[in-house]
Write an enzyme that holds these catalytic residues in place. Sequence first.
Site, mmCIF file in Angstrom:
data_model
loop_
_atom_site.group_PDB
_atom_site.id
_atom_site.type_symbol
_atom_site.label_atom_id
_atom_site.label_comp_id
_atom_site.label_asym_id
_atom_site.label_seq_id
_atom_site.Cartn_x
_atom_site.Cartn_y
_atom_site.Cartn_z
ATOM 1 N N LYS A 856 0.806 -1.279 0.054
ATOM 2 C CA LYS A 856 0.007 -0.073 0.151
ATOM 3 C C LYS A 856 1.085 1.194 0.146
ATOM 4 O O LYS A 856 1.734 1.311 0.952
ATOM 5 C CB LYS A 856 -1.018 -0.102 1.122
ATOM 6 C CG LYS A 856 -1.875 1.293 1.119
ATOM 7 C CD LYS A 856 -3.038 1.288 2.112
ATOM 8 C CE LYS A 856 -2.435 1.381 3.654
ATOM 9 N NZ LYS A 856 -3.571 1.674 4.359
ATOM 10 N N LYS A 965 -9.752 -0.358 11.242
ATOM 11 C CA LYS A 965 -8.848 -0.383 12.260
ATOM 12 C C LYS A 965 -9.535 -0.680 13.762
ATOM 13 O O LYS A 965 -10.545 0.374 14.295
ATOM 14 C CB LYS A 965 -8.275 1.177 12.275
ATOM 15 C CG LYS A 965 -7.357 1.423 11.316
ATOM 16 C CD LYS A 965 -6.711 2.626 11.012
ATOM 17 C CE LYS A 965 -5.728 2.979 10.079
ATOM 18 N NZ LYS A 965 -6.389 3.116 8.726
#
Length: 1397
Positions: A856, A965
């Site tokens: 990423k 998250k």
Amino acid sequence: MILDRTNFCRRLFRLYVSLYHQLDHTSEMCYSAQDCANINTFWASLIIEECSRLGLTYFCVAPGSRSSPLAVAASTHPLITCIACFDERSLAFHAVGYARGSHIPAVVITSSGTAVSNLLPAVVEASQDFVPLLLLTADRPPELQDAGANQSINQVNHFGSFVRFFFGLPAATDQVPARVLLTTIDSAVHWATSSPRGPVHINCPFREPLENSPSIWMPSCLKGLGFWMSSAEPFTKYIQVRHSHACTDTHGRMAEVLNVIQRAKNGLLLIGAMHTEDDIWAALLLSKHLSWPTIPDILSGLRLRKLLAFSELEQEFIFVDHLDHALLSDSVRDWLQADVIIQVGSRITSKRISQMLEKCSPCSYIMVDSHPCRHDASHIVTHRIESTVVEFASCLLKATSPNKNSKWSSFLQILNMMVAWEISFQISTHYSLTEPQAARTISEILSSKSALFVGNSMAIRDVDMYGHDWSECIHSFSASMLDSELPFHWLRVAGNRGASGIDGLLSTAVGFAVGCNKQVLCVIGDVSFLHDTNGLAILNQRKSRKPMTIVVINNQGGAIFSLLPIAERTDPSILKQYFYTSHNVSICGLCKAHGVKHSLVQTKRELQDALLASQYDEIDCVIEVKSSIDANATFHRILRKFASQASNHAFSILSRLSVQDSISHEGFISKISRMECSRFRIPLCAPPTLNLVDHECTKFYREGYILSIYLEDGSVGLGEVKLWKVAPFEIHRERLLEIEQQLIFLLHVLKGAKISCFLPLLKGSFSSWIWNNLGVPPCSILPSVRCGLEMGILNAIAARQGSSLLNTLQPQIDEGDKSGRSSKIKICALLDSNGTPLEVACAATGLVEEGFTAIKLKVARRGGPIHDAAVIQEVRKMVGCQIELRVDANRNWTFEEAIEFGSFVKDCNLQYIEEPVQDENDIIKFCEYSGLPVALDETIGSIQENFLEKLAKYSHPGIVAVVIKPSVIGGFENASLVAHWAQNQGKMAVVSAAYESGLGLSAYIQFSCYLELQNADICKVIKSERVPSIAHGLGTYRWLEEDVTTDPLRIDRDPDSGFIEASVSDANRFLQKFQINHNTICSKLTGEQVNGYQLTVDTRGFSCFLKVYEVGERTNDNVVLFLHGFLGTGEDWITAMKAISGSARCISIDLPSHGGSKIQYHGAKDSAQDPTFSIEVVADILYKMIDQITPVKVICVGYSMGARIALHMALRFSDKIKGAVVIAGSPGLKDKVARDVRRAKDDSKAHLLVAYGLQLFMENWYAGDLWKSLRSHPHFNQIVTSRLQHDDVQSLAKSLSDLSVGRQQPLWEDLKHCKTPLLLIVGENDTKFKTIAQEMFCEVCHGLKSGDNLWNEIHEIVEIPNCGHAVHLENPLPVISALRQFLTRLGKSSFPIKRVV
């Protein structure tokens, strides 16, 4: 009504007298036309009058000539309501409905011939389901029978065994005493209303003339009617003397039953159809007394129950609403073996439950019903008790104390919870309108003032399986309910389950609405509706009832056959023609033809809106729900498969509980003995990939807290709380303090908290536990704090079981790969895109060489999108097409910039672009314009409540992934919910770290594996190809230079695959061998101890001994004084005091006349000269007390009565008060009359307190509207109990009177000149005090505008969400946060004017 009856009887009486005088001349005929009515009319009038006297006042009249005398007599009777219909079948079913609703027989009048035969379907239904009816069928006289006369058939015993009683009256004649009519009616009604209740049939032949024309007949038939004519009573009264030996026959058969119940180990209570409120009430008492798992059928009235404001009492009931779908699991079916089953009420709707009951045999099966008939299709009943539920429950409550098997009950609770959650989830996330969704929506719209009538076939099954009990508590309240044992409202539900046919359902529903006198909602299928369209003619008459709503589920055929085995083995064309009976009939056209309002709905929102509108409209309405047989069958199959999986998952968790585990009735397996919090700081080896990183800085750190949660058996679970910024960027002090204060709060409330075996389910179990056990709304806990708490508790449960976190969440999977699947997680590398395109591409190539298969890259940090695109193009060229590339824009681009970037990278084969646009409303537009795959990250993190509702708009296929998250989204439960949603939508669920330590990463690795396994199960159900293993965003481990443990977590290249992977077994070993690296620990949070002591304050004529509670350092110049409300004590504030004790010295007291504070009078006490404890006197006492405690100014915090005192002191004693926090307080009443009225009311309450005692007083006190929100709090009973500790009722009453707001001088004018900072706190739902606070704020602001002291512009108003008047008890965390911010801002020059926490 009495006058009407008198007038009717008078007309009969005049005729009777004129005829009676001729009884002495019995050989003479009566020729007078004006004195002698048609004998048919007279007989019919007697029949109708006797029915009326027996309470039968609802007549269903079919048109016909032969029945004319009966029809005319009924329609002209003043006390009788008549309804007519041209269809005898519909009319009879209407009568069945009325009797169901009212428990009183309806009377059906028909003509002769096939008109009578048309009653048969309704008669069968009434007979099979014990519904009383009286059938008055007109007939030809005997001489016209079997003679070919028109409209003449044999009506004798026409309904055979389906009626309880038949009597063939002679044709109206003067040769038979008229008393025969009366006794026949009396006998028939007795048969109809006695057990077993049911229909009765009286055949009534009439000769012509049928109209009311004069005829000649003898009056001798009237002998013996004198006493009847002079009264309003029936001729024959049936008196049943019932002798119940159930409870007295202790040496007989009932004693055997009681003994069986007492010895039960795995008891099960089934509640079938209930017909009266008394029976429902008794069934609830029975469930509470037995404490057995209780299975309520949809017709019991308890399946769609509504919880009152007593959540603690709810735990005493174990309702298993979704056992039907839990039984789809083979494991559950094999395990579930009840040894004693009690069934009260009629048959059970669910076939699977019936099969389970049969499988339990041989066992003790006790069936209780008021009729003697055999309802035992499986032939397994061992004890048949003919009794009402009320009688049976009364007997059991007096005679038995059954064993309570906590594990058995908890197991079934877990199964039910998991299946219920999964059903709710699947229905909520299926965005088209389905039939299960319709059933759920309908059940949610109902109130206790309404009733439900369910049709047969799929309608009743869907409501039974997918109906939703009402989740929102009721706020209407009466004082007597404080001691109520039953915390539920039930809903009246009816259906035709006697013969379970689809005929006559609409007509029955309309009759039911008349009988029960409620607003009825009827749910039926389209074929059922078409089968009884003549019911629309009855509906249109709208007599004696409230408006109705009829929901027609129109799938254009009989959908139930698509769910039966025949659908899998039969040609579709045959199914369609001979089973589905498909049609294209316009339901709208039918409604229009009958003048009935019609609404067509095709979406969830349209259905909700139509149902809501129908609740308020004063007209009948038909709501047509469009559906499809094939789509319905598919969704039902999906629901069943997911329910089966959920049941299997729950069962696997149950299987993990060892035999030695002691499980309480509520499912608790252990207690938390304590929690410890250690703050850590670990160095990073490189700058983090954050927007605001100063790359000139050479040293970076990551900070957080380690939570150590100790269970009472010594097991320890570790959790990590992430702080919001990475050093050297200073952590925002306010946020840090808020986290610390929440952790200190948890240190206090977690001690002794019970750990539930439900928690690893992650299906709302943590939210429920936080609310019910900790007493705080789950959303009030900061996301990072909740994440650490959940992590610690789950690890503690795993440690207690000697297992891993993964095995706790997904028990059937072992780390040893027994499932045949990998227990390793791929890791996505994280790469900042700083540098030239070539430099970034080289760095990416290095990551690939290390073994990463996914990378990423951070973008949107350069001069423009073109520069970012150039980097991505270069990276893709160098790493090749096999590597997964993701980019993350962190919402830094405008829509136009994002589109520009997308146009340059469309050939780069990106797995997704994460958060490409600044405005989340542009996300879908970007997907459609660019055609590029998108992932959500910040969008998910911004959602804190109602996830499924807010995620609905992101179901677009262009959104291919969600980045989760756990520390941002609020823990594993929320993360699991979002992942489950994404996976059901065919999207990737990617777990992402935010520079957590090895402790947090070890939990994330196991959680990621859990999500992978969950996704595999979902793919099985929806029969889609399982996506390859996802590379999760845990690459931030590479930034950790040092870890919180001495033996860091290892994430390496797997020698077999050659890829960088995280091992679940390594993560588990890391936790098991965890040793804190003390070099990383900065400090520890400790829960301050409460110091209790007594202070003496001497004042004029008496001394006041104040009970004082103190927390915090005495050297702290920030001193906060807490004042409670009426009936409270200083202990109300302990939790808040501990939470802010790091910032202030906190003191609370028991106000005079409350708790441990006492008054001692100087000299002899003279009641006539007792001091008045006015607000001025109490304020003076506190002023002197402050002098003893501290030389500095104090911040005064008060609630309700304490708030009025705090405000008074702030306005009068500015030399002692630094600031005041007014929580749900008032400056007093402006109007003198209002003050006088309030003073009188409070004096009256004080008198009641002394006269009747504290407990009765509090029942009335907390019954008020002011406390409706508090009553819904799970700790309400504990709060009320704590208020009962006051031992000086006289002083308490004096305090109520003396401190009445009616005696207080209003302070409104003083507010305009207030120079002491004020914080006004009110609850979101406290309408009254919100208005007062707004007015107070306007007053103090008005004063500021007219003055020159800008430094004093520090007044503030804060609205606390999810609570009412008692904000500090209902939602303490936002209150604590507001107090802390007030403390830190007191020295500043300005305040925000208004905010909502």
